[in-house]
Write an enzyme that holds these catalytic residues in place. Structure first.
Site, short mmCIF file in Angstrom:
data_model
loop_
_atom_site.label_atom_id
_atom_site.label_comp_id
_atom_site.label_asym_id
_atom_site.label_seq_id
_atom_site.Cartn_x
_atom_site.Cartn_y
_atom_site.Cartn_z
N GLU A 23 9.99 1.59 10.56
CA GLU A 23 10.93 2.69 10.44
C GLU A 23 10.10 3.95 10.64
O GLU A 23 9.31 4.32 9.79
CB GLU A 23 11.60 2.63 9.06
N LYS A 46 0.87 -1.18 0.00
CA LYS A 46 0.00 0.00 0.00
C LYS A 46 0.90 1.23 0.00
O LYS A 46 1.46 1.61 1.02
CB LYS A 46 -0.90 0.04 1.24
N CYS A 76 13.27 11.38 7.38
CA CYS A 76 13.24 11.05 8.82
C CYS A 76 14.64 11.16 9.43
O CYS A 76 14.77 11.15 10.65
CB CYS A 76 12.64 9.67 9.01
N GLU A 136 9.16 16.54 15.36
CA GLU A 136 9.82 16.47 14.06
C GLU A 136 9.24 17.59 13.18
O GLU A 136 8.02 17.76 13.12
CB GLU A 136 9.50 15.09 13.46
P1 ADP Z 1 2.90 10.83 7.07
O1 ADP Z 1 2.34 11.62 8.22
O2 ADP Z 1 4.31 11.10 6.80
O3 ADP Z 1 2.04 10.84 5.85
P2 ADP Z 1 1.82 8.35 7.86
O4 ADP Z 1 2.32 7.48 8.96
O5 ADP Z 1 0.50 8.98 8.04
O6 ADP Z 1 2.96 9.37 7.59
O7 ADP Z 1 1.77 7.54 6.50
C1 ADP Z 1 2.69 6.55 6.10
C2 ADP Z 1 1.94 5.45 5.39
O8 ADP Z 1 1.03 4.86 6.31
C3 ADP Z 1 1.09 5.92 4.21
O9 ADP Z 1 1.09 4.92 3.21
C4 ADP Z 1 -0.29 6.04 4.83
O10 ADP Z 1 -1.33 5.92 3.89
C5 ADP Z 1 -0.27 4.84 5.76
N1 ADP Z 1 -1.25 4.90 6.86
C6 ADP Z 1 -1.68 5.98 7.54
N2 ADP Z 1 -2.57 5.61 8.49
C7 ADP Z 1 -2.72 4.25 8.40
C8 ADP Z 1 -3.48 3.27 9.11
N3 ADP Z 1 -4.30 3.59 10.10
N4 ADP Z 1 -3.33 1.98 8.72
C9 ADP Z 1 -2.51 1.62 7.72
N5 ADP Z 1 -1.76 2.50 7.03
C10 ADP Z 1 -1.86 3.80 7.36
#
Ligand code: ADP
Length: 486
Positions: free
Chosen positions: A255, A180, A289, A390
């Site tokens: 990570e 994903k 990061c 951050e």
């Molecule tokens: P950022 O804030 O840098 O966008 P995220 O942690 O929100 O970082 O996103 C990193 C990845 O995790 C993206 O692919 C996002 O779609 C996915 N993501 C965010 N929330 C969820 C969740 N609840 N379950 C699974 N994947 C998620």
């Protein structure tokens, strides 16, 4: 400056070797961070699409994991070659969707291709062990095998690099994958999958689903057939996924966020330190990061350091990523820009000084883009928001310190533990400091930490597991102990 309008492309899902429309038949917008315009429509996959992707990965697993490592390496080597041949197209897609300068996007493609080749080779060295037994009639063996179908969830800041870092070792180990990618930047992952298909990855071995993150994530985390989750992203989402993974004791690699200290001692080579800092801090518009997030400069060299850094930062060219002269692109989203603006405003209200930057740049034709001028803040202190979270943006906050003990304590005073940097020419100090920093990675007079040969990853709340090097492949393997009486 060239203002380029991109075509709107439509992205489908990739499930069981076919490019398919989502069951919802719904698509979401992918927006250019430079112009705010819609540049692509991506498939809005949901729970049912994710389940089909897992079905495919689970069905393909036995055959893919039983292939010889040479067979898998041959396919991955072809994929590496195709990535090199298509580097321009991949880089352009990264830059359009994520905003980074095209030269940096090209660097990302080359690095991603390196991960594919390195893991192809390393997959041939998944050795077992024979352990000397305590009795003469026994043979003790350890074999290593693929962990199973894997869920990979990747962020937008290195939209291809992060995909390659996860998919390449997974495939080399014999795992199948449901990926994903981040909703902001699916395009380069989709091109990568097209190349993987061309390289001969069999159907079902890799699958790609885009859509609502938590819905897709829930299916990936609760389906027992997924045996491992590999995630790069924010610490908050990482913690949510970890809790869900615990229900089934799924293997996890995480990570997560960082809050990197960048320590400059008075004995450092200041030309080198300021040049490296300007590169590290403003690479990817500060959205990495391992970007320096707290810059500690010994008080005796503060003025000289600031003037040398200022000179370098003011030369940085901000602009549209596809313009070859651009060195700093936009932030990825309006939310990212707002976070940066808020942090700067709050720090200034509490007494920080803007040495340079501190505003949006005036870029004709890109008024709707999420740009922010590379900024240096001096006189920053621990009471400010910027000191405690951050930034993920082009702000270099400068703190001063007096002694080695003091700066080590400050650098370690955080829940994060991903990357730290230390600039000094004193050998004894370099050993003391690098060994005292509670971080997964330390750059000693160096800023390049993401190297295909080395273990990339953090301690504390910055994550677990390593990507790169033999450890990166080992994270996709299980050990099996076989004790035989003969
Ligand atoms: P950022 O804030 O840098 O966008 P995220 O942690 O929100 O970082 O996103 C990193 C990845 O995790 C993206 O692919 C996002 O779609 C996915 N993501 C965010 N929330 C969820 C969740 N609840 N379950 C699974 N994947 C998620």
């Amino acid at each position: 400056m060239t203002i380029v309008k991109s075509e709107v492309t439509t992205y489908q899902l990739y499930i069981n070797g076919d490019w398919v429309n989502p069951i919802s038949n719904d698509y979401f917008d992918v927006v250019s961070p430079a112009t705010g315009e819609v540049i692509a429509k991506a498939a809005h996959g949901d729970e049912q699409d994710t389940k089909l992707a897992i079905d495919a990965a689970a069905t393909a697993f036995p055959e893919w994991s039983r292939k010889t490592s040479k067979e898998r390496a041959d396919i991955l080597t072809r994929l590496h070659q195709l990535m090199i041949e298509n580097a321009d197209e991949l880089a352009k897609k990264i830059s359009e969707e994520m905003g980074k300068p095209i030269m940096q996007a090209r660097g990302e493609v080359m690095n991603a291709a390196d991960y594919v080749l390195w893991n192809a080779e390393e997959g041939k060295r998944i050795y077992g062990e024979i352990i000397p037994a305590a009795t003469p009639d026994k043979r003790l063996q350890v074999i290593r095998h693929a962990v199973g179908p894997v869920a990979a969830i990747t962020p937008w800041n290195f939209p291809l690099g992060m995909v390659a870092r996860k998919v390449a070792p997974a495939l080399a180990a014999g795992c199948t994958v449901v990926l994903k990618p981040a909703e902001q930047t699916p395009g380069s992952a989709i091109l990568f999958f097209r190349l993987a298909e061309e390289a001969g990855i069999p159907k079902g071995v890799i699958n790609l689903v885009t859509g609502t993150p938590d819905k897709i994530g829930d299916v990936l985390l609760t389906d027992k057939r997924i045996r491992k989750v590999t995630f790069t992203g924010s610490t908050n989402v990482g913690k949510t996924l970890l809790k869900k993974a615990a229900e089934q004791v799924k293997r996890v690699s995480m990570e997560l966020g960082g809050h990197a200290p960048f320590i400059v001692f008075e004995d450092a080579d200041l030309e080198h330190a300021t040049e490296q800092l300007a590169r590290n801090k403003f690479l990817n518009c500060g959205q990495t990061c391992i970007s320096a997030n707290r810059i500690y400069v010994q008080a005796s060299i503060k003025d000289q350091f600031l003037s040398m850094l200022k000179e370098k930062v003011e030369k940085l060219q901000v602009g549209y990523g596809l313009d070859v002269t651009t060195q700093v692109g936009p932030l990825v989203s309006a939310a990212g820009l707002k976070k940066v603006e808020d942090q700067v405003k709050e720090a200034v209200a509490k007494g920080a000084q803007v040495v340079t930057g501190g505003t949006k740049p005036d870029l004709k034709g890109y008024e709707e883009g999420f740009f922010y001028q590379p900024t240096i803040l001096a006189d920053v202190n621990e009471s400010m928001r910027i000191a405690n979270e951050e930034t993920f943006g082009p702000i270099a906050p400068i703190y001063t310190f007096e002694t080695e003990e003091e700066v080590i304590a400050k650098a370690n005073d955080t829940d994060f533990g991903l990357a730290a940097y230390c600039f000094t020419t004193n050998l004894s100090r370099s050993i003391r400091v690098s060994e005292s920093l509670e971080y997964g990675m330390v750059g000693l007079n160096d800023i390049v930490l993401a190297q295909v040969e080395g273990p990339f990853g953090g301690v504390k709340e910055s994550g677990m597991g390593r990507e790169g090097g033999p450890d990166g492949l080992a994270d996709f393997l299980e050990k099996k102990f076989i004790s035989t009486v003969y």
